[in-house]
Write an enzyme that holds these catalytic residues in place. Structure first.
Site, short mmCIF file in Angstrom:
data_model
loop_
_atom_site.label_atom_id
_atom_site.label_comp_id
_atom_site.label_asym_id
_atom_site.label_seq_id
_atom_site.Cartn_x
_atom_site.Cartn_y
_atom_site.Cartn_z
N SER A 1 -2.12 5.40 5.16
CA SER A 1 -0.84 6.03 4.80
C SER A 1 -0.81 7.49 5.21
CB SER A 1 -0.65 5.91 3.29
OG SER A 1 0.29 6.84 2.83
N TYR B 1 -3.35 7.20 -5.20
CA TYR B 1 -2.93 6.28 -4.13
C TYR B 1 -3.50 6.74 -2.79
CZ TYR B 1 0.07 4.34 -0.48
OH TYR B 1 0.52 3.74 0.67
N1 LIG Z 1 6.39 1.29 2.93
C1 LIG Z 1 5.88 2.47 3.28
O1 LIG Z 1 6.60 3.45 3.49
C2 LIG Z 1 4.39 2.63 3.46
C3 LIG Z 1 3.91 3.87 3.93
C4 LIG Z 1 2.54 4.02 4.10
C5 LIG Z 1 1.67 2.98 3.83
N2 LIG Z 1 2.17 1.80 3.37
C6 LIG Z 1 1.21 0.71 3.10
O2 LIG Z 1 1.61 -0.42 3.84
C7 LIG Z 1 1.27 -1.62 3.13
C8 LIG Z 1 2.52 -2.47 2.93
O3 LIG Z 1 3.48 -1.70 2.21
P1 LIG Z 1 4.87 -2.28 1.76
O4 LIG Z 1 5.83 -1.14 1.78
O5 LIG Z 1 5.17 -3.52 2.50
O6 LIG Z 1 4.54 -2.59 0.22
P2 LIG Z 1 4.90 -3.87 -0.67
O7 LIG Z 1 4.53 -3.51 -2.06
O8 LIG Z 1 6.29 -4.31 -0.40
O9 LIG Z 1 3.90 -4.97 -0.10
C9 LIG Z 1 2.59 -5.16 -0.58
C10 LIG Z 1 2.44 -6.64 -0.94
O10 LIG Z 1 1.09 -6.83 -1.34
C11 LIG Z 1 1.07 -7.64 -2.50
N3 LIG Z 1 -0.13 -7.28 -3.25
C12 LIG Z 1 -0.35 -6.15 -3.97
N4 LIG Z 1 -1.58 -6.16 -4.49
C13 LIG Z 1 -2.15 -7.31 -4.07
C14 LIG Z 1 -3.43 -7.90 -4.28
N5 LIG Z 1 -4.35 -7.29 -5.01
N6 LIG Z 1 -3.70 -9.09 -3.71
C15 LIG Z 1 -2.75 -9.72 -2.97
N7 LIG Z 1 -1.53 -9.21 -2.75
C16 LIG Z 1 -1.24 -8.03 -3.30
C17 LIG Z 1 2.34 -7.34 -3.25
O11 LIG Z 1 2.76 -8.41 -4.08
C18 LIG Z 1 3.32 -7.05 -2.12
O12 LIG Z 1 4.08 -8.19 -1.79
C19 LIG Z 1 0.63 -1.13 1.82
O13 LIG Z 1 -0.76 -1.09 2.02
C20 LIG Z 1 1.16 0.27 1.65
O14 LIG Z 1 0.30 1.06 0.87
C21 LIG Z 1 3.51 1.61 3.18
#
Ligand SMILES: NC(=O)c1ccc[n+]([C@@H]2O[C@H](COP(=O)([O-])OP(=O)(O)OC[C@H]3O[C@@H](n4cnc5c(N)ncnc54)[C@H](O)[C@@H]3O)[C@@H](O)[C@H]2O)c1
Length: 349
Positions: free
Chosen positions: A138, A163
């Site tokens: 991130s 985080y």
């Molecule tokens: N959306 C953003 O702007 C952003 C920015 C930087 C990094 N990220 C990273 O990208 C990845 C995806 O983000 P996103 O926005 O799609 O988030 P999101 O929360 O929509 O997706 C994450 C998914 O992982 C599942 N999950 C959570 N913990 C889990 C576990 N222990 N075992 C199995 N499944 C689990 C959740 O149910 C969810 O569906 C994450 O790692 C997030 O930290 C996102």
């Protein structure tokens, strides 16, 4: 490069977090270009689980998609999935406890999913000799570093939230596996992702919701926040192009002057961001315009854990895969609003 069905139809990819925002888009795209996708998600209720169920329902319409509802913390189930699918051509780890502010409220959700879960995944990849593990880091890892644009070759050692600390920890844990077991790993620092099927806990969706309901929007840091908003299709394009580029050791890596983004091991970090920071107020004004409704604003101080601005240097991404995110904030928000209105019409009445 994986761009068409003929070069990729036999490949099998594990996408963790497939019912999440980015996971859903990535899995859809991989299916579209001919991959077999094994999806994993624990379907937790950190935000409205109905949207996760709806995303999953769409993926399940494709016969090349299979799904396992498990958490990464469940080591034996994870091992079973790897054994049943041996070998995965690549694994993309998007499952995580996301969100900066929630990490001040529920820190253990982050250590469970992002640390315990991640080491289980590393172990499974090591045992199965997976050809390439890509994982979501991130932009938040840049923390106190305000050298702009954020550069993967600069140090990022002062996180401002748990985080961010878990994401940085993922990078370090992944490097140790890359060094010890020659596991090719790529860490992806995503910058504020937005678009259709977006996360209800993130600014774009929250703002649209409050505008439509006539509720006030809390604007932190008195409106002086900038984010490198990145449209989800651009994120997905970057990830898809990197899948068949497993990193190789960098022969000129210097132990006396260690570059954080490469290594003597098959390890690599990339930023994926739009490379064009946008003021939060600009996003609110565009949402007002597209939704045809005025926002009520409540200006607030900056929140603990937040950074004022993010801005991605993407030279490495462009040099490796010849791609630069291109969807403008105007176009991206317009597509988001179109989706938002139809989603609430079709799913929530
Ligand atoms: N959306 C953003 O702007 C952003 C920015 C930087 C990094 N990220 C990273 O990208 C990845 C995806 O983000 P996103 O926005 O799609 O988030 P999101 O929360 O929509 O997706 C994450 C998914 O992982 C599942 N999950 C959570 N913990 C889990 C576990 N222990 N075992 C199995 N499944 C689990 C959740 O149910 C969810 O569906 C994450 O790692 C997030 O930290 C996102």
């Amino acid at each position: 490069m994986i761009t068409n069905l003929s070069s990729s139809h036999s490949k099998k990819i594990l996408v963790t977090g497939c019912a999440g925002f980015i996971g859903y888009h990535l899995a859809s795209r991989l299916l579209e270009i001919g991959f077999q996708v094994v999806g994993l998600d624990n379907m937790n209720d950190y935000y409205d689980a109905a949207i996760k169920q709806a995303r999953l329902g769409l993926l399940q319409q494709n016969r090349r998609f299979s799904f396992h509802r498990i958490g990464l913390e469940n080591r034996s189930e994870l091992e079973r999935i790897f054994a049943e699918n041996d070998p995965f051509d690549a694994v993309v780890n998007l499952a995580a406890q996301a969100g900066v502010r929630y990490s001040l409220v529920n820190p253990h959700a982050y250590t469970d999913a992002n640390l315990v879960g991640f080491v289980n995944l590393l172990e499974a990849c090591r045992a199965a000799e997976v050809g390439h593990l890509l994982f979501a880091s991130s932009s938040s890892v840049y923390g106190s570093n305000t050298m702009m644009p954020f550069d993967v070759h600069h140090p990022a050692d002062h996180p401002l939230s748990l985080y961010a600390a878990t994401k940085k920890a993922n990078e370090l844990m992944a490097h140790s596996y890359s060094h010890l077991f020659s596991l090719p790993v790529t860490g992806l620092r995503f910058f504020t992702v937005y678009g259709p099927w977006g996360r209800p806990d993130m600014a774009t969706y929250l703002f649209a919701d409050r505008i439509m309901k006539g509720q006030p929007i809390q604007v932190f840091n008195h409106g002086r926040m900038k984010r490198d908003f990145t449209y989800v299709d651009d994120i997905v394009e970057g990830v898809v192009r990197l899948i068949d580029r497993p990193p190789v050791p960098n022969p000129s890596w210097d132990r006396q002057n260690p570059d954080p983004a490469t290594s003597h091991a098959p390890y690599r970090l990339y930023n994926i961001g739009h490379n064009e920071p946008v003021e939060l107020m600009r996003v609110i004004r565009l949402l007002e315009q597209y939704l045809g409704k005025e926002a009520k604003l409540e200006f607030q101080p900056i929140q603990p854990g937040d950074v004022e601005a993010t801005y991605a240097d993407i030279d490495d991404l462009t040099a490796t895969v010849g791609f630069k995110p291109s969807v403008s904030i105007e176009e991206g928000l317009r597509r988001f609003v179109d989706w938002y209105l139809s989603y609430h019409h079709n799913y929530s009445g």
